[in-house]
Motif scaffolding. Structure first.
Motif, PDB file in Angstrom:
ATOM      1  N   UNK A  30      51.836  60.864  38.173  1.00  0.00           N
ATOM      2  CA  UNK A  30      52.308  59.524  37.288  1.00  0.00           C
ATOM      3  C   UNK A  30      51.184  59.052  36.311  1.00  0.00           C
ATOM      4  N   UNK A  31      51.458  58.318  35.400  1.00  0.00           N
ATOM      5  CA  UNK A  31      50.853  57.458  34.548  1.00  0.00           C
ATOM      6  C   UNK A  31      51.230  56.132  34.144  1.00  0.00           C
ATOM      7  N   UNK A  38      55.174  56.293  33.841  1.00  0.00           N
ATOM      8  CA  UNK A  38      55.999  57.424  33.475  1.00  0.00           C
ATOM      9  C   UNK A  38      55.558  58.554  34.613  1.00  0.00           C
ATOM     10  N   UNK A  39      56.440  59.580  34.999  1.00  0.00           N
ATOM     11  CA  UNK A  39      56.195  60.395  36.021  1.00  0.00           C
ATOM     12  C   UNK A  39      56.884  61.878  35.819  1.00  0.00           C
ATOM     13  N   UNK A  40      56.254  62.860  36.269  1.00  0.00           N
ATOM     14  CA  UNK A  40      57.041  64.038  36.411  1.00  0.00           C
ATOM     15  C   UNK A  40      58.162  64.131  37.410  1.00  0.00           C
ATOM     16  N   UNK A  74      59.871  54.256  32.954  1.00  0.00           N
ATOM     17  CA  UNK A  74      60.263  52.662  32.722  1.00  0.00           C
ATOM     18  C   UNK A  74      59.534  51.981  32.317  1.00  0.00           C
ATOM     19  N   UNK A  75      59.865  51.250  30.925  1.00  0.00           N
ATOM     20  CA  UNK A  75      58.862  50.213  30.296  1.00  0.00           C
ATOM     21  C   UNK A  75      58.948  49.035  30.904  1.00  0.00           C
ATOM     22  N   UNK A  76      57.892  47.996  30.711  1.00  0.00           N
ATOM     23  CA  UNK A  76      57.582  46.903  31.494  1.00  0.00           C
ATOM     24  C   UNK A  76      58.825  46.129  31.172  1.00  0.00           C
TER      25      UNK A  76
END
Length: 324
Positions: A30-31, A38-40, A74-76
């Motif tokens: 994740x980042x 976002x994540x793999x 997912x955006x804020x």
């Protein structure tokens, strides 16, 4: 295709292990940045060649794999996005800093770009770090399975190396025979030439195909090596270690690309002219290719290069259609 280790007593095929390794190591990474995350989400595919070998008492890792990952974010503000990360080459003879990550997004919309940017800026460096550990982790997991001369098992990581010789890649020629596009030597005599015409079907939009032929990161992905290209008219481009070079002559976004083009072994200073025209259909795009000025006798070689190193490579890398 990788060669196997020469002058060894034992080697081990580690591809099945590597497929599991990449799944366990990369899935779930994740980042985050100011509420965006976002994540793999999935390891989609891993294929290629992976071997652990012994030579002169040293353990050698030889590998060349292609990896495709799925990501989600997912955006804020609640916007969600999914997409793919294509890594066309993770190889023993390529530095980790040179690995190419092509990040695509499903159903692209402007509000999703913040997530794609986050993947590129924050998640890709994490992936690069994880991939850098692959060779050492292979040794840790399989060194006891490889024997040295005399029948004794190897232990630990003493003498471990990433083999960087005895393997030849089409895009990694040690000698660049092509003259730079902006320093062409005039031909000493007229070159008799002919024209090639081709129509290629791609299962993607005209916009995506146009970008794939001009975006430096995408070009490096499907050529599997360094490439220089820009959208500036009259700017030189170079790919396949300089074996293909020319200049950008005309651009009509998503409609047309015109470029000069030559192979490195063509007569000095001689360039053909290639015109790409994009015909968007309901279920894909037809690319109409016209190449004038191909030297007589070079027709088959040139046609095979287009089919193998352009169209097949693009379809395999990005999934833009069936490969025959």
């Amino acid at each position: 295709m990788l060669t196997t280790c020469s002058s060894i007593r034992v080697n081990k095929n580690c591809l099945p292990w590597s497929q599991k390794y990449f799944t366990e190591t990369l899935e779930g990474l994740k980042a985050e940045n100011q509420g965006d995350i976002v994540e793999i989400s999935k390891m989609v595919e891993t294929d290629g060649d992976v071997e652990l070998c012994q030579r002169k008492g040293k353990l050698i890792t030889i590998f060349d794999v292609r990896i495709q990952l799925a990501w989600k974010g997912t955006a804020k503000d609640g916007t969600e996005a999914t997409g793919k990360i294509n890594i066309p080459e993770v190889a023993h003879d390529t530095d980790e800093d040179d690995y190419v990550f092509d990040v695509s997004i499903d159903n692209d919309k402007p509000e999703k770009q913040v997530l794609r940017d986050l993947v590129k800026k924050k998640l890709v460096p994490i992936l690069r770090t994880k991939l850098a550990a692959f060779s050492g982790d292979m040794i840790k997991n399989h060194s006891s399975d490889v024997y040295i001369e005399g029948g004794a098992k190897t232990t630990g990581q003493s003498g471990v190396t990433k083999e960087r010789s005895n393997v030849t890649h089409i895009n990694k020629s040690s000698t660049n025979t092509a003259a730079p596009a902006d320093a062409a030597v005039p031909s000493a005599k007229k070159v008799n030439s002919t024209t090639l015409d081709e129509v290629v079907d791609f299962q993607t939009s005209a916009h995506e195909l146009y970008e794939t032929l001009l975006d430096p990161q995408r070009v490096m992905a499907w050529t599997r090596g360094p490439a220089k290209i820009s959208r500036d008219i009259d700017s030189p481009y170079e790919m396949f270690n300089g074996n293909v070079s020319g200049k950008i002559l005309e651009l009509v976004p998503d409609k047309k690309i015109v470029q000069s083009w030559r192979l490195g072994n063509w007569p000095a200073g001689h360039y053909s002219t290639v015109t790409f025209e994009f015909d968007q259909g309901s279920d894909g795009t037809q690319l109409r290719v016209k190449q004038t000025g191909v030297p007589l006798g070079e027709e088959d070689t040139t046609r095979n290069n287009w089919n193998g190193y352009y169209w097949r490579a693009i379809k395999q890398t990005f999934g833009f259609g069936a490969v025959f």
